[in-house]
Design a protein around this motif. Structure first.
Motif, PDB file in Angstrom:
ATOM      1  N   ARG A 119       0.631   2.615 -12.774  1.00 49.19           N
ATOM      2  CA  ARG A 119       1.212   1.363 -13.253  1.00 49.19           C
ATOM      3  C   ARG A 119       1.464   0.329 -12.167  1.00 49.19           C
ATOM      4  NH1 ARG A 119       3.757   1.488 -18.389  1.00 49.19           N
ATOM      5  NH2 ARG A 119       3.336   3.404 -19.530  1.00 49.19           N
ATOM      6  N   SER A 120       1.196   0.643 -10.908  1.00 49.29           N
ATOM      7  CA  SER A 120       1.444  -0.340  -9.849  1.00 49.29           C
ATOM      8  C   SER A 120       0.145  -0.691  -9.150  1.00 49.29           C
ATOM      9  CB  SER A 120       2.444   0.202  -8.824  1.00 49.29           C
ATOM     10  OG  SER A 120       1.834   1.182  -7.998  1.00 49.29           O
ATOM     11  N   PRO A 121      -0.035  -1.946  -8.783  1.00 56.48           N
ATOM     12  CA  PRO A 121      -1.256  -2.339  -8.079  1.00 56.48           C
ATOM     13  C   PRO A 121      -1.319  -1.836  -6.644  1.00 56.48           C
ATOM     14  CG  PRO A 121       0.221  -4.214  -8.321  1.00 56.48           C
ATOM     15  CD  PRO A 121       0.812  -3.108  -9.133  1.00 56.48           C
ATOM     16  N   GLY A 122      -0.160  -1.504  -6.062  1.00 58.80           N
ATOM     17  CA  GLY A 122      -0.157  -1.109  -4.663  1.00 58.80           C
ATOM     18  C   GLY A 122      -0.360   0.367  -4.404  1.00 58.80           C
ATOM     19  N   ALA A 123      -0.135   1.208  -5.412  1.00 56.97           N
ATOM     20  CA  ALA A 123      -0.280   2.659  -5.219  1.00 56.97           C
ATOM     21  C   ALA A 123      -1.759   3.002  -5.155  1.00 56.97           C
ATOM     22  CB  ALA A 123       0.417   3.414  -6.343  1.00 56.97           C
ATOM     23  N   GLN A 124      -2.283   3.070  -3.969  1.00 62.41           N
ATOM     24  CA  GLN A 124      -3.718   3.194  -3.766  1.00 62.41           C
ATOM     25  C   GLN A 124      -4.246   4.588  -4.025  1.00 62.41           C
ATOM     26  OE1 GLN A 124      -3.807   1.952   0.356  1.00 62.41           O
ATOM     27  NE2 GLN A 124      -4.311  -0.159  -0.201  1.00 62.41           N
ATOM     28  N   ALA A 125      -3.408   5.610  -3.813  1.00 62.70           N
ATOM     29  CA  ALA A 125      -3.902   6.982  -3.903  1.00 62.70           C
ATOM     30  C   ALA A 125      -2.835   7.892  -4.487  1.00 62.70           C
ATOM     31  CB  ALA A 125      -4.327   7.483  -2.525  1.00 62.70           C
ATOM     32  N   LEU A 126      -3.301   8.931  -5.175  1.00 62.47           N
ATOM     33  CA  LEU A 126      -2.425   9.943  -5.765  1.00 62.47           C
ATOM     34  C   LEU A 126      -2.866  11.311  -5.268  1.00 62.47           C
ATOM     35  CD1 LEU A 126      -0.362  11.100  -7.841  1.00 62.47           C
ATOM     36  CD2 LEU A 126      -2.202  10.971  -9.550  1.00 62.47           C
ATOM     37  N   LEU A 127      -1.949  12.010  -4.583  1.00 60.33           N
ATOM     38  CA  LEU A 127      -2.173  13.393  -4.177  1.00 60.33           C
ATOM     39  C   LEU A 127      -1.441  14.295  -5.162  1.00 60.33           C
ATOM     40  CD1 LEU A 127      -2.887  15.801  -2.336  1.00 60.33           C
ATOM     41  CD2 LEU A 127      -0.891  15.185  -0.919  1.00 60.33           C
ATOM     42  N   PRO A 146       0.825  -1.222   0.000  1.00 58.55           N
ATOM     43  CA  PRO A 146       0.000   0.000   0.000  1.00 58.55           C
ATOM     44  C   PRO A 146       0.855   1.267   0.000  1.00 58.55           C
ATOM     45  CG  PRO A 146      -0.897  -1.597   1.538  1.00 58.55           C
ATOM     46  CD  PRO A 146       0.414  -2.155   1.070  1.00 58.55           C
ATOM     47  N   THR A 147       0.572   2.165  -0.954  1.00 57.19           N
ATOM     48  CA  THR A 147       1.437   3.316  -1.178  1.00 57.19           C
ATOM     49  C   THR A 147       0.623   4.549  -1.558  1.00 57.19           C
ATOM     50  OG1 THR A 147       3.288   1.931  -1.907  1.00 57.19           O
ATOM     51  CG2 THR A 147       3.325   4.213  -2.614  1.00 57.19           C
ATOM     52  N   LEU A 148       1.057   5.690  -1.050  1.00 60.23           N
ATOM     53  CA  LEU A 148       0.545   7.001  -1.464  1.00 60.23           C
ATOM     54  C   LEU A 148       1.583   7.657  -2.359  1.00 60.23           C
ATOM     55  CD1 LEU A 148      -1.323   9.541  -1.280  1.00 60.23           C
ATOM     56  CD2 LEU A 148       0.001  10.189   0.757  1.00 60.23           C
ATOM     57  N   VAL A 149       1.150   8.155  -3.524  1.00 64.02           N
ATOM     58  CA  VAL A 149       2.013   8.872  -4.452  1.00 64.02           C
ATOM     59  C   VAL A 149       1.676  10.358  -4.356  1.00 64.02           C
ATOM     60  CG1 VAL A 149       2.665   9.166  -6.872  1.00 64.02           C
ATOM     61  CG2 VAL A 149       2.131   6.881  -5.986  1.00 64.02           C
ATOM     62  N   VAL A 150       2.706  11.212  -4.257  1.00 66.00           N
ATOM     63  CA  VAL A 150       2.519  12.662  -4.197  1.00 66.00           C
ATOM     64  C   VAL A 150       3.283  13.289  -5.353  1.00 66.00           C
ATOM     65  CG1 VAL A 150       2.761  14.745  -2.803  1.00 66.00           C
ATOM     66  CG2 VAL A 150       2.343  12.539  -1.678  1.00 66.00           C
TER      67      VAL A 150
END
Length: 313
Positions: free
Chosen positions: A235-243, A208-212
């Motif tokens: 492109r990744s299944p784990g990046a759950q959210a993008l800020l 589980p990952t947040l991308v900023v």
């Protein structure tokens, strides 16, 4: 820290005094320089989760105080290794280690996790107050590329096949700040020649990952625009959210230092959003509580003139 149901709407708990110790030295003779680490923690509280924070190119364990001070004051232990590219060490491109710094960076984060118990003893009594099962990683720029590999990303070799996996099961969540996107034709000729590691494969990044990312972050290393820094989310299944930060450039408002002269998009408001959103997301992803994360998302959605927005998968 107050229980979640005692937190007033649209606020975070009151900060706790913190302490920082640096350098804590981990012997690393094969590295050529011992690994120097900073440990920051709240002076009180138990069951404290851990964040290993990886700095960007040239920075050090003494960077990112706007993030570290907030995260530690609100219940996290923050551990910051100094990588070989730090300006404090003065390595030059003719150093034989230079081409492998990206690999050594990943090894350094692994060494920090291996030596976590030793590092915690730098703050008296801290070892007994930490929840080692709630460990996260965060990284900015090159630091994001570094920790993404512990989250499951791999580097494509010259043959186009993914290289070795460095996924670490001890890492339960991550935050990737202004982390570079895919390689190939999306890199400039200079980047393709000099930065072979900037060819990630995100297919196995399942943690589980947040991308900023900043919507004005235009990299000289990419032929694309700011959307390049959102690749890991898409492109990744784990990046759950993008800020996404409106008007944000590579320093995301100045997360790396207070009053930094090299911040091209200085904005205390952006920094405040980044540090709070990351804190809230990690509490959510580590199973502490969901209240703060829901609140950040709701506030951005309901504000008439927000400084960013969050997209969930």
């Amino acid at each position: 820290m107050p229980a979640p149901d005692t937190v007033a709407p649209n606020t975070v708990p009151a900060p706790t005094p913190i302490t920082s110790v640096e350098p804590v030295v981990l012997p690393a003779p094969e590295r050529g320089d011992d690994l120097r680490v900073r440990v920051s923690a709240p002076v009180s509280g138990t069951g404290l989760p851990v964040i290993v924070l990886a700095h960007g190119f040239g920075k050090s364990m003494s960077s990112y105080d706007p993030l570290v001070d907030f995260w530690a004051a609100h219940g996290f232990v923050v551990i910051q290794p100094t990588f070989l590219d730090s300006r404090t060490l003065g390595l030059t491109p003719d150093d034989p280690r230079y081409p492998n710094i990206w690999r050594i960076r990943v090894q350094d984060v692994g060494r920090v996790l291996d030596e976590l118990d030793h590092l915690l003893t730098a703050v008296p009594g801290l070892a007994d107050r930490v929840d080692r099962d709630r460990t996260a990683v965060a990284g900015h720029s090159w630091g994001g590329q570094t920790v993404s590999m512990l989250l499951g990303a791999r580097v494509l070799g010259p043959d186009g096949r993914p290289g070795p996996s460095h996924t670490d099961s001890r890492v339960k969540a991550g935050v990737l700040l202004a982390t570079t996107g895919i390689g190939g034709d999306d890199l400039t000729p200079f980047a393709r020649e000099h930065f072979s590691f900037m060819s990630p494969d995100f297919d196995e990044l399942t943690t589980p990952t947040l991308v900023v990312a900043g919507d004005q972050d235009q990299s000289a290393l990419s032929t694309r625009g700011p959307d390049w820094f959102t690749d890991v989310h898409h492109r990744s299944p784990g990046a759950q959210a993008l800020l996404t930060l409106f008007g944000g450039e590579h320093m995301l408002g100045g997360i790396h230092a207070y009053d930094a002269e090299d911040t091209t998009d200085e904005s205390p408001e952006r920094v405040a959003l980044v540090r709070r959103a990351c804190w809230a997301y990690l509490r959510h992803a580590l199973g502490i509580d969901d209240i703060a994360w829901r609140r950040v998302r709701a506030e951005l959605a309901e504000t008439t003139d927000p400084i960013g927005h969050i997209v969930d998968k």
